[in-house]
Write a protein that holds these residues in place. Structure first.
Motif, short mmCIF file in Angstrom:
data_model
loop_
_atom_site.label_atom_id
_atom_site.label_comp_id
_atom_site.label_asym_id
_atom_site.label_seq_id
_atom_site.Cartn_x
_atom_site.Cartn_y
_atom_site.Cartn_z
N ASP A 146 0.85 -1.19 0.00
CA ASP A 146 0.00 0.00 0.00
C ASP A 146 0.89 1.25 0.00
N GLU A 147 0.59 2.18 -0.91
CA GLU A 147 1.46 3.35 -1.07
C GLU A 147 1.57 4.22 0.19
N ARG A 148 0.60 4.09 1.11
CA ARG A 148 0.67 4.94 2.31
C ARG A 148 1.52 4.32 3.42
N GLU A 149 2.01 3.11 3.21
CA GLU A 149 2.90 2.48 4.20
C GLU A 149 4.25 3.20 4.20
N GLY A 150 4.94 3.13 5.34
CA GLY A 150 6.26 3.74 5.44
C GLY A 150 7.28 2.98 4.60
N ALA A 151 8.27 3.70 4.06
CA ALA A 151 9.32 3.06 3.27
C ALA A 151 10.70 3.36 3.88
N ILE A 152 10.93 4.63 4.17
CA ILE A 152 12.24 5.08 4.68
C ILE A 152 11.99 5.98 5.88
N ALA A 153 12.89 5.93 6.85
CA ALA A 153 12.75 6.83 7.99
C ALA A 153 14.08 7.48 8.31
#
Ligand code: ADP
Length: 497
Positions: A146-153
């Motif tokens: 899902d595009e709204r999930e986190g990818a990088i922090a």
């Protein structure tokens, strides 16, 4: 059609369209070169390793320089539904421990020169690690996250209190990268050779690696602790056309070029930001045939949010790139006009502006307050006056530390300068300048004050009360002048308690 703007969609392009493009990486072991195809295969193998180790959908920390191994993690972790938390290599080990615990990482991947011991499973980038990855079967299915999930922090540098975690979603990485590619922004194309000097441990190198891979540009990663000489060699050897980094990086490079009587060809563009580039630097780069793009942004706006490419007005931070809106407000939040005169706080909102910090309950309202004091021109270009906390309040009036710094740095005998407030019984605060002179020249405080007067730009009460000379100025872990430390040092030098 519901189409997720996720990293899988970028990875598809990497694998299917640009297999023969190259990624060059300067590592502890020397130069490593491979194609996008080789890279994609390694990402699939690394994804397999993550799966085997129970790291699918988990938070994973990296403490690493700009190399291909770090880039592989940039994809493998988010592609498998996890979040890659990039930790600043210049943090103190106790700070690393704090952010890793705070964020809840389940494993650590790091370069071999990093001084940090974790009780989490730790993978150190070396030959054994490469073998471990290479021996895995490449993963065949990449999930459609899902595009709204986190990818990088990434955590803020903590120059104002404890660092705060900011998470970038798949969608925000995708949109920001796309926005960077537009012709009026960085305009990177498949014909470019791009070198992000800005660290991959801080705001995913302003998303420049993602944008480059999205469009099939050749990528040159400058590796551990690159010096000016290393950068110039990489530019020449691999024909870099666009290089990206903070002004301090380019100040060092220009100095090196002048000392060694070298040039910068075939470099065409330097993208710089994080602090205002001194006009003298932009001029020097121009003499070397390089155009400067001036970017403004912060951790909370996923780096680049405004950009200026106009030589004549290069000190301006420029226009919001597609996907971000700006507004100017006073201290009560009332909107101010875009007349190039009204001074207020810049507030922003957009597709890549953070919603909340990982470790805070509160969420920003409709607009994100940047803490930057700016003017906005009628055409929408912003000009940063100062950060709220760095403004100097003298006798009830504001003095911009940035304006004074830039003026001092435009003096030919000055290498670097900063201006901070010191307490003053009568005026509340007064400006004091701290200056590093160019090697091999002599310069006095009186001379600098005379120079400032000769510019005919500043009222008398703006001129610094004192000018202190030092050998170097302390920088933050992201290469900016560390005003917190400088203020303490000035206090010591002036004998104040
Ligand atoms: P930190 O806040 O820890 O220094 P950031 O990298 O998030 O880390 O810094 C963002 C701040 O840097 C902005 O709020 C602004 O004050 C300053 N900044 C960024 N780009 C520029 C620029 N081009 N000109 C002037 N200041 C800038």
């Amino acid at each position: 059609m519901d189409y997720n703007l996720n990293l899988r969609a970028i990875f598809w392009r990497v694998e299917k369209l640009y297999g023969d493009r190259e990624i060059v990486s300067r590592t502890h072991e020397g130069i490593h070169k491979y194609t996008y195809s080789d890279f994609a295969l390694r990402v699939r193998k690394l994804s397999s390793l993550l799966k085997e180790k129970g790291l699918v959908g988990e938070k994973v920390a990296s403490i690493a320089w700009n190399t291909h191994r770090h880039l592989e993690l940039y994809f493998a972790v988010p592609l498998m539904g996890g979040i890659l938390h990039t930790v600043n290599v210049r943090f103190h080990p106790s700070e690393m421990e704090y952010v890793i615990k705070d964020f809840g990482d389940k494993a650590v991947f790091m370069d071999k020169d990093i001084d940090y011991k974790s009780d989490l499973p730790t993978y150190i980038f070396d030959e054994k690690y490469d073998e471990e990855v290479n021996s895995r079967e490449p993963i065949s299915n990449i999930p459609d996250i899902d595009e709204r999930e986190g990818a990088i922090a990434c955590f803020t540098s903590g120059t104002t209190g404890r660092p705060k975690g900011v998470v970038y979603s798949h969608r925000s990485v995708f949109i920001h990268s796309l926005s960077l590619l537009t012709a009026d922004a960085l305009g990177i194309s498949s014909n470019d050779v791009v070198m992000p000097v800005v660290p991959m441990f801080h705001i995913s190198a302003w998303d420049v690696p993602f944008a480059s891979l999205m469009t099939g540009a050749k990528l040159v990663l400058p590796g551990p602790r690159p010096k000016a000489e290393d950068l110039v060699n990489l530019i020449k050897e691999y024909k870099v056309t666009i290089a990206v980094g903070a002004p301090t990086v380019w100040i060092d490079v220009v100095n090196y070029l002048e000392r060694e009587k070298k040039d910068l060809s075939p470099l065409k563009v330097v993208v710089t930001g994080g602090a205002e580039p001194p006009v003298g630097l932009v001029k020097k780069l121009k003499e070397f045939g390089v155009k400067t793009y001036h970017a403004w942004g912060m951790t909370e706006t996923e780096a680049i949010a405004t950009l200026n490419k106009n030589d004549e007005r290069i000190s301006e931070q420029g226009y919001p790139i597609p996907g971000v809106e700006i507004s100017l407000v006073d201290l009560e939040g009332k909107e101010l006009p875009w007349d190039g005169k009204s001074v207020g706080e810049l507030v922003v909102r957009g597709a890549f502006v953070t919603k909340r910090y990982s470790n805070a309950q509160t969420q920003s309202e409709k607009w994100f307050r940047t803490g930057d004091v700016v003017k906005v021109n009628p055409d929408g270009s912003i000009k940063v006056v100062d950060r709220l906390k760095d403004l100097i309040k003298s006798g009830g009036e504001w003095i911009s530390s940035i304006d004074l710094e830039n003026a001092i740095m435009s003096y030919e005998k000055v290498l670097e300068a900063t201006v901070v407030a010191v307490k003053d019984e009568r005026w509340g605060e007064r400006p004091v300048a701290v200056v590093v002179k160019k090697p091999g020249v002599e310069v006095t405080a009186e001379e600098i004050i005379e120079y400032l007067k000769s510019l005919n730009r500043f009222p008398k009460w703006w001129l610094p009360d004192k000018i202190l000379f030092v050998d170097s100025l302390p920088k933050t872990s992201t290469g900016k002048l560390d005003k917190k430390v400088i203020r303490e040092k000035v206090r010591e030098m002036l004998g104040n308690p």
